[in-house]
Design an enzyme around this catalytic site. Structure first.
Site, PDB file in Angstrom:
ATOM      1  N   ASP A  55      28.334  10.302  19.558  1.00 32.09           N
ATOM      2  CA  ASP A  55      28.351  11.747  19.288  1.00 32.09           C
ATOM      3  C   ASP A  55      28.438  11.974  17.771  1.00 32.09           C
ATOM      4  O   ASP A  55      27.718  12.804  17.210  1.00 32.09           O
ATOM      5  CB  ASP A  55      29.570  12.423  19.936  1.00 32.09           C
ATOM      6  CG  ASP A  55      29.638  12.263  21.449  1.00 32.09           C
ATOM      7  OD1 ASP A  55      29.600  13.267  22.162  1.00 32.09           O
ATOM      8  OD2 ASP A  55      29.726  11.109  21.922  1.00 32.09           O
ATOM      9  N   GLU A  78      28.256  20.461  17.581  1.00 28.50           N
ATOM     10  CA  GLU A  78      29.476  20.341  18.389  1.00 28.50           C
ATOM     11  C   GLU A  78      30.586  19.588  17.656  1.00 28.50           C
ATOM     12  O   GLU A  78      31.750  19.920  17.795  1.00 28.50           O
ATOM     13  CB  GLU A  78      29.162  19.624  19.720  1.00 28.50           C
ATOM     14  CG  GLU A  78      30.428  19.413  20.540  1.00 28.50           C
ATOM     15  CD  GLU A  78      30.230  18.735  21.878  1.00 28.50           C
ATOM     16  OE1 GLU A  78      29.077  18.482  22.272  1.00 28.50           O
ATOM     17  OE2 GLU A  78      31.248  18.475  22.536  1.00 28.50           O
ATOM     18  N   ASP A 136      24.938  15.243  24.873  1.00 29.31           N
ATOM     19  CA  ASP A 136      25.377  16.097  25.973  1.00 29.31           C
ATOM     20  C   ASP A 136      25.512  15.208  27.197  1.00 29.31           C
ATOM     21  O   ASP A 136      24.647  14.362  27.451  1.00 29.31           O
ATOM     22  CB  ASP A 136      24.331  17.204  26.197  1.00 29.31           C
ATOM     23  CG  ASP A 136      24.731  18.156  27.308  1.00 29.31           C
ATOM     24  OD1 ASP A 136      25.836  18.715  27.233  1.00 29.31           O
ATOM     25  OD2 ASP A 136      23.931  18.347  28.242  1.00 29.31           O
ATOM     26  N   THR A 138      28.640  13.571  27.635  1.00 27.48           N
ATOM     27  CA  THR A 138      29.441  12.466  27.074  1.00 27.48           C
ATOM     28  C   THR A 138      30.371  11.842  28.122  1.00 27.48           C
ATOM     29  O   THR A 138      30.572  10.625  28.129  1.00 27.48           O
ATOM     30  CB  THR A 138      30.248  12.952  25.844  1.00 27.48           C
ATOM     31  OG1 THR A 138      29.324  13.415  24.860  1.00 27.48           O
ATOM     32  CG2 THR A 138      31.070  11.827  25.242  1.00 27.48           C
ATOM     33  N   THR A 206      28.056  20.948  37.884  1.00 29.09           N
ATOM     34  CA  THR A 206      28.811  19.902  37.191  1.00 29.09           C
ATOM     35  C   THR A 206      29.247  18.771  38.134  1.00 29.09           C
ATOM     36  O   THR A 206      29.507  18.993  39.325  1.00 29.09           O
ATOM     37  CB  THR A 206      30.061  20.509  36.520  1.00 29.09           C
ATOM     38  OG1 THR A 206      30.766  19.486  35.828  1.00 29.09           O
ATOM     39  CG2 THR A 206      30.986  21.172  37.524  1.00 29.09           C
ATOM     40  N   HIS A 209      33.371  18.446  35.687  1.00 37.64           N
ATOM     41  CA  HIS A 209      34.223  19.564  35.237  1.00 37.64           C
ATOM     42  C   HIS A 209      34.408  20.609  36.345  1.00 37.64           C
ATOM     43  O   HIS A 209      34.502  21.797  36.062  1.00 37.64           O
ATOM     44  CB  HIS A 209      33.606  20.253  34.014  1.00 37.64           C
ATOM     45  CG  HIS A 209      33.567  19.416  32.779  1.00 37.64           C
ATOM     46  ND1 HIS A 209      32.444  18.729  32.369  1.00 37.64           N
ATOM     47  CD2 HIS A 209      34.519  19.154  31.853  1.00 37.64           C
ATOM     48  CE1 HIS A 209      32.709  18.080  31.250  1.00 37.64           C
ATOM     49  NE2 HIS A 209      33.955  18.324  30.904  1.00 37.64           N
ATOM     50  N   GLY A 231      25.912  16.879  32.251  1.00 30.81           N
ATOM     51  CA  GLY A 231      25.076  17.358  31.152  1.00 30.81           C
ATOM     52  C   GLY A 231      24.342  18.653  31.443  1.00 30.81           C
ATOM     53  O   GLY A 231      23.731  18.809  32.505  1.00 30.81           O
ATOM     54  N   ASP A 258      25.337  23.704  24.057  1.00 31.32           N
ATOM     55  CA  ASP A 258      24.936  23.149  25.366  1.00 31.32           C
ATOM     56  C   ASP A 258      23.729  23.884  25.929  1.00 31.32           C
ATOM     57  O   ASP A 258      22.991  23.337  26.743  1.00 31.32           O
ATOM     58  CB  ASP A 258      26.077  23.297  26.386  1.00 31.32           C
ATOM     59  CG  ASP A 258      27.284  22.457  26.055  1.00 31.32           C
ATOM     60  OD1 ASP A 258      27.113  21.240  25.893  1.00 31.32           O
ATOM     61  OD2 ASP A 258      28.389  23.018  25.947  1.00 31.32           O
TER      62      ASP A 258
HETATM   63  N1  LIG Z   1      35.608  22.071  29.920  1.00 29.11           N
HETATM   64  C1  LIG Z   1      34.706  21.607  29.068  1.00 29.11           C
HETATM   65  N2  LIG Z   1      35.106  21.224  27.840  1.00 29.11           N
HETATM   66  C2  LIG Z   1      34.197  20.749  26.958  1.00 29.11           C
HETATM   67  N3  LIG Z   1      32.873  20.613  27.201  1.00 29.11           N
HETATM   68  C3  LIG Z   1      32.459  20.977  28.400  1.00 29.11           C
HETATM   69  C4  LIG Z   1      33.347  21.488  29.387  1.00 29.11           C
HETATM   70  N4  LIG Z   1      32.627  21.744  30.471  1.00 29.11           N
HETATM   71  C5  LIG Z   1      31.367  21.426  30.160  1.00 29.11           C
HETATM   72  N5  LIG Z   1      31.247  20.966  28.912  1.00 29.11           N
HETATM   73  C6  LIG Z   1      30.038  20.554  28.203  1.00 29.11           C
HETATM   74  O1  LIG Z   1      28.955  21.022  28.961  1.00 29.11           O
HETATM   75  C7  LIG Z   1      28.195  19.935  29.476  1.00 29.11           C
HETATM   76  C8  LIG Z   1      27.775  20.257  30.878  1.00 29.11           C
HETATM   77  O2  LIG Z   1      28.902  20.226  31.720  1.00 29.11           O
HETATM   78  P1  LIG Z   1      28.897  19.248  32.972  1.00 29.11           P
HETATM   79  O3  LIG Z   1      28.413  17.919  32.519  1.00 29.11           O
HETATM   80  O4  LIG Z   1      30.326  19.249  33.431  1.00 29.11           O
HETATM   81  O5  LIG Z   1      27.984  19.926  33.915  1.00 29.11           O
HETATM   82  C9  LIG Z   1      29.132  18.750  29.386  1.00 29.11           C
HETATM   83  O6  LIG Z   1      28.384  17.578  29.369  1.00 29.11           O
HETATM   84  C10 LIG Z   1      29.876  19.054  28.126  1.00 29.11           C
HETATM   85  O7  LIG Z   1      29.052  18.778  26.989  1.00 29.11           O
HETATM   86  P2  LIG Z   1      29.296  17.479  26.044  1.00 29.11           P
HETATM   87  O8  LIG Z   1      29.159  16.280  26.902  1.00 29.11           O
HETATM   88  O9  LIG Z   1      28.248  17.654  25.034  1.00 29.11           O
HETATM   89  O10 LIG Z   1      30.679  17.674  25.480  1.00 29.11           O
HETATM   90 MG   LIG Z   2      27.178  19.364  25.673  1.00 27.60          MG
HETATM   91 MG   LIG Z   3      31.788  17.359  24.082  1.00 27.12          MG
HETATM   92 MG   LIG Z   4      28.056  16.888  23.163  1.00 25.16          MG
END
Ligand SMILES: Nc1ncnc2c1ncn2[C@@H]1O[C@H](COP(=O)(O)O)[C@@H](O)[C@H]1OP(=O)(O)O
Ligand SMILES: [Mg+2]
Ligand SMILES: [Mg+2]
Ligand SMILES: [Mg+2]
Length: 319
Positions: A55, A78, A136, A138, A206, A209, A231, A258
């Site tokens: 990242d 980010e 995205d 991570t 998701t 999350h 993602g 995102d």
């Molecule tokens: N509660 C959270 N806190 C931080 N980032 C989040 C959160 N929920 C979702 N994201 C970001 O949104 C993306 C999509 O959510 P999900 O994968 O849960 O569907 C995640 O990969 C993450 O991006 P990133 O990986 O860039 O930090």
């Molecule tokens: Mg993201």
């Molecule tokens: Mg992140």
């Molecule tokens: Mg990210």
């Protein structure tokens, strides 16, 4: 990058073209990190928001490359302002500066020849905001779910996404990753739009999350099937490529980086992305980073308003 400096080509097209090149070479960083096995994971807190050396290094590389050619851009990434490509901790991951002959081998030579409306043709560098998500997905990346990972570079002007570039470093399509771009109202490349099947509503959401409110919102839609994946970029591609009909995230947590690039690509193929109440996101540099109204994205051919109405008619979601 001689062709990218040519004043005959509008700044907007030079920027989109350069962004595809930069996103594509950034993919080598993610692959090197996986090969090394040293992810150097930091917990950014506030729930489930890990950060790895990939990242940090991708953010530093993309910012440096964009600033080199377009110094007046606003870049909001980010991982914040503190990461620099000169950092000795990840110097070894940064791709060498490509020679001019390599840079002239454009992934999408057609971008520079696109016919664009006057409002895109007149875009000035200082009015562009880049929303950068270096990696995205991570959480999935740290667990080996490499297919869920993307680099997202959204290009916004006047508060709206005018182009988006998505790079999949671990695409099953190619060992060098896959790069995709979309320009709403103009075109897209690097993938093929496929309409999802109708009649059996497939919802993607998701994987890492979730919470009861997210599950309740999905229930309101009476899905035939729910696909849980990581993602925002990856799930937007499900809508572009006919895997799912809609992507729903009924929670705070998503940020502008995102959604900017995925929204641009989705719009370019005929889909739509808003918050859960149908409100458009705004991508000005002084806007809040958080998409606190949640996310509703629909594939081309889907009735976005139908989904909005289901949520308005259901129990208040109170994100
Ligand atoms: N509660 C959270 N806190 C931080 N980032 C989040 C959160 N929920 C979702 N994201 C970001 O949104 C993306 C999509 O959510 P999900 O994968 O849960 O569907 C995640 O990969 C993450 O991006 P990133 O990986 O860039 O930090
Ligand atoms: Mg993201
Ligand atoms: Mg992140
Ligand atoms: Mg990210």
């Amino acid at each position: 990058m001689p062709v990218l400096q040519s004043k005959d080509v509008p700044l907007f097209l030079r920027l989109v073209s350069a962004t595809t090149q930069i996103a594509s070479s950034a993919g080598s960083i993610a692959r090197k990190v996986v090969k090394s096995g040293e992810l150097d994971i930091v917990d950014k807190g506030g729930g489930n928001d890990p950060q790895t050396i990939a990242d940090r290094a991708i953010q530093a590389y993309v910012v440096q490359m964009l600033r080199q050619s377009f110094p007046k851009l606003t870049v909001i990434g980010e991982e914040g302002e503190s990461v620099s490509a000169e950092n000795e901790l990840f110097e070894h991951l940064i791709p060498p500066s490509p020679s001019n002959s390599v840079l002239d081998k454009l992934i999408f030579p057609q971008i520079l020849k696109l016919k664009i409306p006057d409002k895109l043709r007149g875009i000035k560098e200082e009015d562009v905001v880049i929303w950068l998500d270096p990696l995205d997905g991570t959480t999935e990346f740290t667990k080996g779910g490499l297919g869920h990972v993307t680099t997202l570079i959204g290009i916004a002007h006047g508060g709206i996404p005018v182009a988006g570039v998505i790079h999949e470093p671990f695409s099953y399509h190619s060992g060098d990753g896959r790069t995709i771009y979309g320009i709403p109202g103009v075109g897209y490349g690097g993938c093929q739009m496929v309409l999802p099947q109708t009649g059996k509503r497939i919802i993607t959401t998701t994987q890492s999350h979730s919470n009861p409110r997210i599950e309740a919102a999905i229930g309101i839609l009476k899905p035939y099937r729910v696909i849980r994946a990581g993602g925002a970029g990856h799930k937007a591609l499900y809508l572009v490529e006919g895997v799912a009909n809609a992507y729903v995230f009924a929670s705070k947590g998503l940020k502008k980086w995102d959604t900017c690039a995925p929204e641009a690509l989705l719009q370019a193929v005929g889909g739509k992305m808003t918050d859960l109440s149908g409100q458009a996101y705004s991508y000005n540099k002084n806007d809040e980073y958080g998409n606190d109204g949640g996310l509703l994205a629909t594939a081309p051919g889907e009735d976005h308003e139908w989904y909005v109405k289901q949520f308005l008619g259901g129990a208040p979601l109170n994100l």
